[in-house]
Write a protein that holds these residues in place. Sequence first.
Motif, short mmCIF file in Angstrom:
data_model
loop_
_atom_site.label_atom_id
_atom_site.label_comp_id
_atom_site.label_asym_id
_atom_site.label_seq_id
_atom_site.Cartn_x
_atom_site.Cartn_y
_atom_site.Cartn_z
N ALA A 1 0.81 -1.33 -0.16
CA ALA A 1 0.15 0.05 -0.07
C ALA A 1 1.04 1.27 0.03
N GLY A 2 0.39 2.26 -0.81
CA GLY A 2 1.29 3.36 -0.55
C GLY A 2 0.55 4.81 -1.50
N ASN A 3 1.44 5.92 -1.37
CA ASN A 3 0.76 6.99 -2.14
C ASN A 3 0.63 6.96 -3.62
N PHE A 4 1.13 5.92 -4.04
CA PHE A 4 1.08 5.76 -5.57
C PHE A 4 0.31 4.47 -5.96
N ASN B 18 -3.80 3.55 -5.29
CA ASN B 18 -5.20 4.06 -4.88
C ASN B 18 -5.29 4.41 -3.60
N ASN B 19 -4.42 5.52 -3.33
CA ASN B 19 -4.53 6.50 -2.21
C ASN B 19 -4.34 5.46 -0.81
N TRP B 20 -3.36 4.66 -0.94
CA TRP B 20 -3.01 3.86 0.16
C TRP B 20 -4.10 2.86 0.36
N ASN B 21 -4.85 2.30 -0.57
CA ASN B 21 -5.58 1.10 -0.39
C ASN B 21 -5.04 -0.13 -0.73
N GLY B 22 -3.90 -0.15 -1.47
CA GLY B 22 -3.07 -1.26 -1.66
C GLY B 22 -3.52 -1.77 -3.09
N THR B 23 -2.86 -2.80 -3.50
CA THR B 23 -3.02 -3.26 -4.79
C THR B 23 -3.97 -4.36 -4.82
N GLU B 24 -4.52 -4.62 -5.92
CA GLU B 24 -5.46 -6.00 -5.95
C GLU B 24 -4.24 -6.95 -6.38
N ASP B 25 -3.30 -6.61 -7.03
CA ASP B 25 -2.29 -7.66 -7.41
C ASP B 25 -1.39 -7.79 -6.21
N HIS B 26 -1.25 -9.29 -5.76
CA HIS B 26 -0.32 -9.41 -4.61
C HIS B 26 1.02 -9.79 -4.80
N LEU B 27 2.04 -9.61 -4.25
CA LEU B 27 3.43 -10.04 -4.47
C LEU B 27 3.28 -11.71 -4.45
N ILE B 28 4.03 -12.22 -5.56
CA ILE B 28 4.12 -13.61 -5.36
C ILE B 28 5.54 -13.92 -5.41
N ASP B 29 5.70 -15.28 -4.94
CA ASP B 29 6.93 -15.95 -4.99
C ASP B 29 6.74 -17.31 -5.84
N THR B 30 7.38 -16.91 -7.05
CA THR B 30 7.44 -17.96 -8.33
C THR B 30 8.09 -19.29 -7.92
N GLU C 192 5.96 6.66 -1.13
CA GLU C 192 5.79 6.04 0.45
C GLU C 192 4.91 4.86 0.35
N PHE C 193 5.35 3.95 1.00
CA PHE C 193 4.83 2.68 1.02
C PHE C 193 5.00 1.72 2.13
N LYS C 194 4.23 0.81 2.42
CA LYS C 194 4.44 -0.44 3.44
C LYS C 194 3.86 -1.70 2.98
N PHE C 195 4.42 -2.61 3.12
CA PHE C 195 3.85 -4.04 3.13
C PHE C 195 2.96 -4.55 3.91
N ARG C 196 2.05 -5.26 3.74
CA ARG C 196 1.07 -5.71 4.49
C ARG C 196 0.53 -7.16 4.30
#
Length: 111
Positions: free
Chosen positions: A33-36, A38-50, A70-74
């Motif tokens: 989630a970050g300022n880039f 959806n205004n800190w609402n996070g991304t619908e795409d998740h980080l993946i471990d292939t 600016e961002f944080k992982f959740r």
Amino acid sequence: GELNPTILIFLVNMSYQIELGNFIVDNDYLDIAGNFLNNWNGTEDHLIDTDGDGIYKISFTNLESGDVIEFKFRINGSWDTAEFPGEGNRVYTVTLGENSLEYWFNDENGK
């Protein structure tokens, strides 16, 4: 239009969180989630471990050189399981070309 040659790649090592039982590979997911995004609402795409090495990845191409993000992982898209509770955000200034950012979740590397 001109192609944007800027790519931002996030690599997050979750190995220690997996070891602690804070992140269950088969049940949990990691987002950012970050300022880039959806205004800190996070991304619908998740980080993946292939490849199953505990390092989760996501890439973005919608940024420009000079953007300050600016961002944080959740874990599981929840602010209750975001890194650095009650503390500041991660900050990065995007540069032209490939930006490959490597982190340990919550900056905890198990040492």
